[in-house]
Design an enzyme around this catalytic site. Structure first.
Site, mmCIF file in Angstrom:
data_model
loop_
_atom_site.group_PDB
_atom_site.id
_atom_site.type_symbol
_atom_site.label_atom_id
_atom_site.label_comp_id
_atom_site.label_asym_id
_atom_site.label_seq_id
_atom_site.Cartn_x
_atom_site.Cartn_y
_atom_site.Cartn_z
ATOM 1 N N ASN A 84 42.134 90.246 54.017
ATOM 2 C CA ASN A 84 43.151 91.285 53.924
ATOM 3 C C ASN A 84 42.496 92.666 53.953
ATOM 4 O O ASN A 84 41.421 92.825 54.506
ATOM 5 C CB ASN A 84 44.046 91.084 52.702
ATOM 6 C CG ASN A 84 45.496 91.422 53.003
ATOM 7 O OD1 ASN A 84 45.820 92.534 53.384
ATOM 8 N ND2 ASN A 84 46.386 90.449 52.829
ATOM 9 N N HIS A 111 39.912 92.156 56.883
ATOM 10 C CA HIS A 111 39.391 90.797 57.078
ATOM 11 C C HIS A 111 37.872 90.732 57.248
ATOM 12 O O HIS A 111 37.346 89.999 58.083
ATOM 13 C CB HIS A 111 40.081 90.146 58.272
ATOM 14 C CG HIS A 111 41.518 89.797 58.040
ATOM 15 N ND1 HIS A 111 42.026 89.500 56.805
ATOM 16 C CD2 HIS A 111 42.566 89.705 58.917
ATOM 17 C CE1 HIS A 111 43.317 89.227 56.908
ATOM 18 N NE2 HIS A 111 43.670 89.359 58.176
ATOM 19 N N HIS A 185 43.314 81.680 58.533
ATOM 20 C CA HIS A 185 44.281 82.537 59.218
ATOM 21 C C HIS A 185 44.953 81.837 60.403
ATOM 22 O O HIS A 185 45.141 82.435 61.463
ATOM 23 C CB HIS A 185 43.580 83.806 59.700
ATOM 24 C CG HIS A 185 44.483 84.999 59.836
ATOM 25 N ND1 HIS A 185 45.535 85.060 60.735
ATOM 26 C CD2 HIS A 185 44.488 86.182 59.188
ATOM 27 C CE1 HIS A 185 46.131 86.236 60.633
ATOM 28 N NE2 HIS A 185 45.523 86.938 59.697
ATOM 29 N N SER A 186 45.350 80.590 60.251
ATOM 30 C CA SER A 186 46.086 79.923 61.324
ATOM 31 C C SER A 186 47.491 80.507 61.471
ATOM 32 O O SER A 186 48.145 80.858 60.484
ATOM 33 C CB SER A 186 46.185 78.420 61.059
ATOM 34 O OG SER A 186 44.943 77.796 61.293
ATOM 35 N N TYR A 187 47.927 80.594 62.731
ATOM 36 C CA TYR A 187 49.304 80.958 63.061
ATOM 37 C C TYR A 187 50.034 79.658 63.391
ATOM 38 O O TYR A 187 49.648 78.946 64.324
ATOM 39 C CB TYR A 187 49.357 81.850 64.293
ATOM 40 C CG TYR A 187 48.880 83.271 64.139
ATOM 41 C CD1 TYR A 187 49.754 84.336 64.330
ATOM 42 C CD2 TYR A 187 47.552 83.561 63.853
ATOM 43 C CE1 TYR A 187 49.324 85.654 64.243
ATOM 44 C CE2 TYR A 187 47.108 84.873 63.758
ATOM 45 C CZ TYR A 187 47.998 85.913 63.951
ATOM 46 O OH TYR A 187 47.565 87.208 63.864
ATOM 47 N N GLU A 320 48.530 82.708 54.218
ATOM 48 C CA GLU A 320 47.111 82.870 53.921
ATOM 49 C C GLU A 320 46.892 82.905 52.400
ATOM 50 O O GLU A 320 47.142 83.930 51.764
ATOM 51 C CB GLU A 320 46.592 84.161 54.540
ATOM 52 C CG GLU A 320 46.873 84.309 56.029
ATOM 53 C CD GLU A 320 46.870 85.759 56.469
ATOM 54 O OE1 GLU A 320 45.861 86.452 56.229
ATOM 55 O OE2 GLU A 320 47.895 86.203 57.031
#
Length: 356
Positions: A84, A111, A185-187, A320
């Site tokens: 973040n 990040h 951080h997968s979408y 996240e």
């Protein structure tokens, strides 16, 4: 005896500097598989069945290595040292100031910096246990890396089980005090196509952390009641996304940290559940972290492509697990300093199921 889970290894390409990247595919006997590359510890694919047994890839990502190196909005990546944002790229530790790179619009550190853990090559070791396939990734972030103090030794173990659970277990040690906040951080798009506005989200959170114009927390921990941020009862991601709420306007949607209710340090707590009604897929997140960032894909604009489609506005969402953003600069948030002799530990679990 038939193995419940397997691992295969294959070449994935070479970075611009010539270093080889490997792809590890973890698979179980229930139709779920996860592709992970050694660059960034990135989850490039996650295939799981729907209510009819049809398998689809439910994470956003590219078809080759190159765009992960040059164009990726952190698709599938491991994030660190500090996930973040850090306001002005600054923090003070033991009365000493530190200045980090301002890699987000010149106003904040995002990040882990210009070369965070999402852009490094991890050392990998795979193994099979009685009920899981495991991939251990290791990296040593040197003293001064991206401006952070101390040599930080990190291990992340991805573990796919026979019952369609994917764990990420984080461990880290340091030889000098340093802030640490690691995440994944997968979408996700549980339909495997289209946008995610019809996905039904439940967040186990009575409070969230409002942000300023730079998406940095103000320091307030605010109740979600009577706001668009109340997901304690399942509702569609898009249900209140376009309402005239000041916080949604600042972020262009949801890009906020939620305080996990009843979170107990070191214990897995259910933080979120997402149901996709057309396929019946269900994603449940458990975490030991005190917070979870919910991001509604606000910055996706169709300029990135992969897996046969354009990644258009809100075509993926992120959950996240994390410590609260900008914690080193927020006295109201828990300290994230890791010191010599201590061990950073955090675990998340993404569980995949269906509604029938």
């Amino acid at each position: 005896m038939t193995e419940i889970c397997t691992i295969t290894k294959s070449p994935y390409g070479r970075l611009q500097d010539g270093r080889a990247v490997e792809l590890y595919t973890l698979q179980n006997n229930r139709g779920m598989s996860v592709g992970i590359i050694t660059y960034g510890g990135i989850i490039t694919s996650l295939v799981c069945p729907d209510r009819d047994g049809q398998c689809d890839d439910v994470v956003l990502g590219f078809d080759a290595l190159a765009p992960y190196e040059t164009d990726s909005p952190y698709f599938g990546a491991l994030i660190g040292r500090v996930g973040n944002r850090l306001a002005d790229g600054r923090f003070e530790l033991d009365a000493k100031p530190y200045q980090l790179a301002l890699n987000e619009n010149g106003v904040s550190h995002l990040h882990g910096g210009e070369c965070g853990f999402d852009k490094v090559l991890w050392q990998a070791e795979s193994r099979i246990t009685s009920d899981a396939a495991e991939l251990a990734l290791r990296y040593v972030s040197a003293d001064g890396d991206q401006g952070y103090p101390g040599n930080l030794t990190v291990e992340v173990v991805y573990r796919l089980t026979g019952d369609n659970r994917l764990f990420a277990e984080y461990r880290a040690t340091t030889d000098a005090p340093t802030p640490v906040n690691l995440t994944q951080h997968s979408y996700f798009n549980l339909a495997g196509k289209g946008d995610v506005l019809h996905h039904e989200l439940t967040l186990n959170a009575k409070a969230y952390t409002p942000i300023d114009q730079h998406l940095i927390p103000t320091g307030e921990i605010a109740p979600v009641a009577n706001t668009p941020f109340d997901f304690r009862v399942a509702k569609k991601i898009g249900a209140e996304l376009d309402t005239s709420d000041a916080q949604l306007t600042l972020a262009g949607g949801y890009d906020h940290n939620f305080a996990v209710s009843q979170a107990t340090a070191g214990e897995l707590t259910r933080a979120a559940r997402v149901h996709e009604p057309t396929t019946g897929r269900v994603l449940t997140l458990h975490t030991t972290a005190p917070g979870v960032q919910f991001y509604s894909g606000n910055f996706l604009d169709g300029s990135l492509q992969g897996k046969g489609r354009d990644f258009t506005h809100r075509s993926g969402f992120c959950l996240e697990p994390q410590h609260f953003p900008d914690a080193p600069n927020q006295p109201n948030f828990a300290d994230i300093t890791l010191r010599p002799g201590e061990e950073y530990r955090s675990t998340l679990c993404f569980s995949f199921s269906t509604d029938t």
